[in-house]
Write a protein that holds these residues in place. Structure first.
Motif, mmCIF file in Angstrom:
data_model
loop_
_atom_site.group_PDB
_atom_site.id
_atom_site.type_symbol
_atom_site.label_atom_id
_atom_site.label_comp_id
_atom_site.label_asym_id
_atom_site.label_seq_id
_atom_site.Cartn_x
_atom_site.Cartn_y
_atom_site.Cartn_z
ATOM 1 N N GLU A 1 0.842 -1.276 0.305
ATOM 2 C CA GLU A 1 -0.240 -0.201 0.191
ATOM 3 C C GLU A 1 0.749 1.166 -0.351
ATOM 4 O O GLU A 1 1.890 0.899 0.812
ATOM 5 N N GLY A 2 -0.158 2.600 -0.855
ATOM 6 C CA GLY A 2 1.145 4.112 -1.001
ATOM 7 C C GLY A 2 2.623 3.670 -1.372
ATOM 8 O O GLY A 2 3.401 4.407 -0.730
ATOM 9 N N GLY A 3 2.707 2.943 -2.137
ATOM 10 C CA GLY A 3 4.127 2.854 -2.557
ATOM 11 C C GLY A 3 5.223 2.334 -1.305
ATOM 12 O O GLY A 3 6.631 2.732 -1.617
ATOM 13 N N GLN A 4 4.633 1.934 0.024
ATOM 14 C CA GLN A 4 5.520 1.337 1.013
ATOM 15 C C GLN A 4 6.182 -0.485 1.033
ATOM 16 O O GLN A 4 5.193 -0.753 0.096
ATOM 17 N N PRO A 5 7.231 -0.892 1.528
ATOM 18 C CA PRO A 5 7.614 -2.450 0.981
ATOM 19 C C PRO A 5 6.115 -3.048 1.417
ATOM 20 O O PRO A 5 5.852 -2.011 2.922
ATOM 21 N N ILE A 6 6.131 -4.006 1.100
ATOM 22 C CA ILE A 6 4.870 -5.037 1.195
ATOM 23 C C ILE A 6 4.848 -5.840 2.460
ATOM 24 O O ILE A 6 6.728 -6.149 2.641
ATOM 25 N N TYR A 7 4.443 -6.468 3.345
ATOM 26 C CA TYR A 7 4.524 -6.427 4.368
ATOM 27 C C TYR A 7 3.419 -7.903 4.539
ATOM 28 O O TYR A 7 2.567 -7.284 3.896
ATOM 29 N N GLU A 8 3.807 -8.580 5.353
ATOM 30 C CA GLU A 8 3.173 -9.903 5.518
ATOM 31 C C GLU A 8 1.975 -9.576 6.441
ATOM 32 O O GLU A 8 2.340 -8.680 7.799
ATOM 33 N N VAL A 9 1.157 -9.586 7.008
ATOM 34 C CA VAL A 9 -0.021 -9.467 7.632
ATOM 35 C C VAL A 9 -0.750 -10.366 9.109
ATOM 36 O O VAL A 9 -0.819 -11.432 7.922
ATOM 37 N N GLU A 10 -0.725 -10.290 10.071
ATOM 38 C CA GLU A 10 -0.908 -11.483 11.348
ATOM 39 C C GLU A 10 -2.609 -11.405 11.420
ATOM 40 O O GLU A 10 -2.696 -10.271 11.671
ATOM 41 N N ILE A 11 -3.828 -11.771 10.944
ATOM 42 C CA ILE A 11 -5.256 -11.894 11.653
ATOM 43 C C ILE A 11 -4.808 -12.907 12.021
ATOM 44 O O ILE A 11 -5.029 -14.421 12.539
ATOM 45 N N PRO A 12 -5.630 -12.284 13.495
ATOM 46 C CA PRO A 12 -5.524 -12.845 15.046
ATOM 47 C C PRO A 12 -6.700 -13.962 14.608
ATOM 48 O O PRO A 12 -7.504 -14.007 14.316
#
Length: 265
Positions: free
Chosen positions: A245-256
């Motif tokens: 998002e927004g041209g920022q580095p991709i990151y993994e999201v943790e879904i609780p």
């Protein structure tokens, strides 16, 4: 373990324009051997294929016109792909629409076709089916992780993919098939899907709200999304969900899990 794209063969749906075409270019730039591209509305797809083949000095792309919501056409495309490249290693189910005004078509493309594309990938790449395993990437959206008042049905389709992919991505399926299933959730990206969204919600009030909400979000280029896709493919673990998002580095999201999310009274 880092996954090496070099020498691999890929299939990309919706790959003749927008983010999909950038995925194709980045796969080739990353050393992919061949990329089979499904498209529907791009008039100059043949010219694009020729240009890429010239640029990389070989028959590295094959473009086929396919309606991904048509089960027979999609399965025949997978068969044609296998005949062309012999072994399929990466499937990117990218094709999608943002059109709540035609919600039945939207569901057919955003959910049904992705389910079918994923199952076909398992059929043709799975170790339990005689294949060598591989990677499936399904395109969700940041709207698969949040609400948006202006296009609730589109949001529902993207939520659905995350649930499906996390389930396909469990050890039960990976140990059986050798296929990693990854989910990419791009933010607002400079493509016609976003720029035309306000006029496709079937209601002026919804269209205006959809535009207002999308305009408030950070934007990014399709080239950045494609570069982020390569990073995710090389390092992503099966069942993982990633935000770009927004041209920022991709990151993994943790879904609780639901117990973590349980609200205390």
């Amino acid at each position: 373990m880092v996954y090496d794209i070099k020498g691999k063969n890929a299939l990309v749906t919706g790959g003749a324009s927008g983010i999909g075409l950038w995925f194709v270019k980045e796969l080739l730039k990353s050393g992919a051997n061949k990329v089979f591209v499904l498209y529907l509305h791009t008039e100059n797809a043949g010219d694009i294929s020729k240009q890429l083949n010239i640029e990389y000095g070989r028959e590295c792309t094959c473009f086929q016109k396919v309606d991904v919501s048509n089960a027979t056409q999609l399965e025949n495309a997978f068969k044609t792909c296998i005949n062309w490249c012999e072994q399929l290693d990466i499937v990117i189910n990218n094709a999608g629409v943002m059109n709540d005004g035609k919600w039945e078509m939207e569901i057919a493309i955003n959910i049904n076709a992705v389910v079918r594309g994923t199952k076909l990938a398992f059929q043709y790449m799975g170790k339990d089916k005689g294949g060598k395993g591989g990677i499936v990437v399904n395109l969700s959206s940041i709207l698969g992780l949040q609400p948006l008042a202006g296009c609730p049905i589109y949001v529902a389709t993207k939520h659905a993919l995350i649930g499906m992919d996390r389930s396909w991505g469990t050890p039960f399926h990976y140990n059986r098939t050798g296929i990693k299933v990854l989910t990419m959730c791009p933010g607002v990206t400079d493509t016609p899907l976003i720029s035309e969204a306000h006029g496709l919600q079937g209601d002026d009030i919804l269209g205006r709200e959809c535009q207002r909400e999308l305009d408030a979000m950070p934007t990014q280029s399709p080239a950045h999304v494609a570069q982020s896709m390569m990073a995710m493919i090389t390092k992503g673990e099966t069942g993982s969900v990633w935000i770009c998002e927004g041209g920022q580095p991709i990151y993994e999201v943790e879904i609780p899990d639901r117990l973590t999310l349980k609200r205390k009274n």
